[in-house]
Design a protein around this motif. Structure first.
Motif, PDB file in Angstrom:
ATOM      1  N   ASP A 217      23.765  60.729 -47.110  1.00 16.08           N
ATOM      2  CA  ASP A 217      22.659  59.937 -46.583  1.00 16.08           C
ATOM      3  C   ASP A 217      22.481  60.228 -45.093  1.00 16.08           C
ATOM      4  N   TYR A 218      21.230  60.238 -44.646  1.00 18.54           N
ATOM      5  CA  TYR A 218      20.951  60.555 -43.237  1.00 18.54           C
ATOM      6  C   TYR A 218      19.844  59.636 -42.709  1.00 18.54           C
ATOM      7  N   ARG A 219      19.686  59.625 -41.384  1.00 20.13           N
ATOM      8  CA  ARG A 219      18.612  58.861 -40.731  1.00 20.13           C
ATOM      9  C   ARG A 219      18.084  59.680 -39.540  1.00 20.13           C
ATOM     10  N   LEU A 220      16.764  59.695 -39.412  1.00 15.10           N
ATOM     11  CA  LEU A 220      16.112  60.378 -38.301  1.00 15.10           C
ATOM     12  C   LEU A 220      15.393  59.349 -37.446  1.00 15.10           C
ATOM     13  N   MET A 221      15.516  59.502 -36.131  1.00 12.49           N
ATOM     14  CA  MET A 221      14.875  58.562 -35.211  1.00 12.49           C
ATOM     15  C   MET A 221      13.913  59.307 -34.299  1.00 12.49           C
ATOM     16  N   PHE A 222      12.684  58.812 -34.222  1.00 15.47           N
ATOM     17  CA  PHE A 222      11.654  59.329 -33.316  1.00 15.47           C
ATOM     18  C   PHE A 222      11.206  58.179 -32.408  1.00 15.47           C
ATOM     19  N   VAL A 223      10.728  58.538 -31.212  1.00 14.21           N
ATOM     20  CA  VAL A 223      10.244  57.544 -30.257  1.00 14.21           C
ATOM     21  C   VAL A 223       8.824  57.916 -29.866  1.00 14.21           C
ATOM     22  N   LEU A 224       7.884  56.970 -30.003  1.00 21.17           N
ATOM     23  CA  LEU A 224       6.470  57.214 -29.746  1.00 21.17           C
ATOM     24  C   LEU A 224       6.010  56.436 -28.516  1.00 21.17           C
ATOM     25  N   PRO A 225       4.997  56.945 -27.810  1.00 22.72           N
ATOM     26  CA  PRO A 225       4.426  56.160 -26.708  1.00 22.72           C
ATOM     27  C   PRO A 225       3.728  54.913 -27.246  1.00 22.72           C
ATOM     28  N   GLU A 226       3.889  53.819 -26.549  1.00 21.91           N
ATOM     29  CA  GLU A 226       3.367  52.545 -27.030  1.00 21.91           C
ATOM     30  C   GLU A 226       1.853  52.567 -27.201  1.00 21.91           C
ATOM     31  N   GLU A 227       1.154  53.207 -26.292  1.00 27.27           N
ATOM     32  CA  GLU A 227      -0.305  53.184 -26.341  1.00 27.27           C
ATOM     33  C   GLU A 227      -0.873  54.037 -27.468  1.00 27.27           C
ATOM     34  N   GLU A 228      -0.132  55.047 -27.907  1.00 26.58           N
ATOM     35  CA  GLU A 228      -0.660  55.956 -28.922  1.00 26.58           C
ATOM     36  C   GLU A 228       0.152  55.922 -30.211  1.00 26.58           C
ATOM     37  N   GLU A 230      -0.147  54.271 -32.908  1.00 20.28           N
ATOM     38  CA  GLU A 230      -0.893  54.227 -34.164  1.00 20.28           C
ATOM     39  C   GLU A 230      -1.394  55.605 -34.552  1.00 20.28           C
ATOM     40  N   SER A 231      -2.049  56.278 -33.616  1.00 21.59           N
ATOM     41  CA  SER A 231      -2.618  57.595 -33.928  1.00 21.59           C
ATOM     42  C   SER A 231      -1.532  58.641 -34.140  1.00 21.59           C
TER      43      SER A 231
END
Length: 273
Positions: A217-228, A230-231
């Motif tokens: 089992d594995y997990r991947l973590m991504f971090v997105l800018p708060e303002e964008e 959704e897109s």
């Protein structure tokens, strides 16, 4: 009898007188403008009586060629064709003469032309090098401090070459820790080198080796800018793209060790936050 002898003598005399005249036709009819070389170049053809007669066409043709080369309107098209080699050679000689002219001091024209061409090539190469160094891709410029919204993907895969052991399922054992570190590095390299996902990728984790099987089992973590978020979450860091990037990598890998992952067993789903 005496009359016949006299008549015969007269005929022989006339014949003898005509023969030298025939042999001297070429000299008597010779064009005063002809030179000795023209006479040598003249073509001899056979006349109807079997004698050789000088053909004045060759010297005349040479003169007509000279007239065509000098622009005489009375020259024919054939004469103009005969004059082409002469004019071509003259043009070549003229170009050579111009290239070897000294422009200043001891520098000739052809050296200046080569120097100018070399300078142009050097300027072009330097310009290309500077553009490559100075140019910055706008897409590569971003502020990672603005990336605060986490996005997780969980899943599993099977490793057919993995031999189940008690130490492997013990996460504190050296065997388990070494394999975990290798797999996490492999997953991290896949997404860090991705043009689309590299800036958003944070880390990869191996959460468990399922007891009694070769499933991991594995997990991947991504971090997105708060303002964008959704897109970007909809069109870039989405399940389809994240899954396909890893799946393509697994299909390109070689089956040469314990870390081999069967791409057909790969699963992935988006974790709700």
């Amino acid at each position: 009898m005496d009359t016949e002898l006299t008549r015969s003598s007269v005929m022989e005399s006339n014949g003898a007188a005509k023969e030298p005249a025939r042999n001297g036709d070429r000299s008597a009819n010779r064009d005063p403008a002809e030179t000795d070389c023209d006479a040598l170049l003249s073509v001899h053809v056979s006349n109807g009586n079997g004698d050789l007669a000088a053909e004045p066409y060759a010297p005349e043709q040479a003169r007509n060629a000279d007239r065509a080369a000098n622009g005489d309107p009375g020259a024919t098209a054939g004469d103009a064709l005969l004059s082409v080699p002469v004019s071509c050679s003259s043009a070549v000689c003229r170009i050579k003469k111009e290239l070897t002219e000294v422009v200043f001091w001891k520098v000739q024209l052809w050296k200046i032309i080569i120097f100018i061409l070399l300078v142009m090539v050097a300027v072009i190469m330097i310009s290309l090098a500077l553009c490559t160094v100075i140019h910055k891709d706008v897409d590569d410029e971003f502020d990672s401090s603005l990336f605060k919204f986490p996005r997780y993907f969980n899943g599993s895969f099977q490793m057919p070459n993995m031999v189940p052991t008690e130490d492997l399922y013990n996460l504190s054992s050296n065997e388990s820790q070494n394999l975990t570190a290798d797999l996490q590095k492999k997953l991290s390299d896949v997404y860090s080198s991705s043009n689309a996902l590299g800036r958003y990728f944070s880390r990869a984790e191996i959460t468990a080796f399922r007891n009694g099987s070769d499933v991991t089992d594995y997990r991947l973590m991504f971090v997105l800018p708060e303002e964008e978020k959704e897109s970007i979450g909809k069109f870039i860091v989405c399940r389809e793209i994240v899954y396909n990037v890893l799946r393509q990598f697994l299909y390109d890998q070689e089956d040469d060790g314990l870390e081999y992952i069967d791409p057909r067993t790969l699963t992935m789903f988006l974790q709700d936050v």
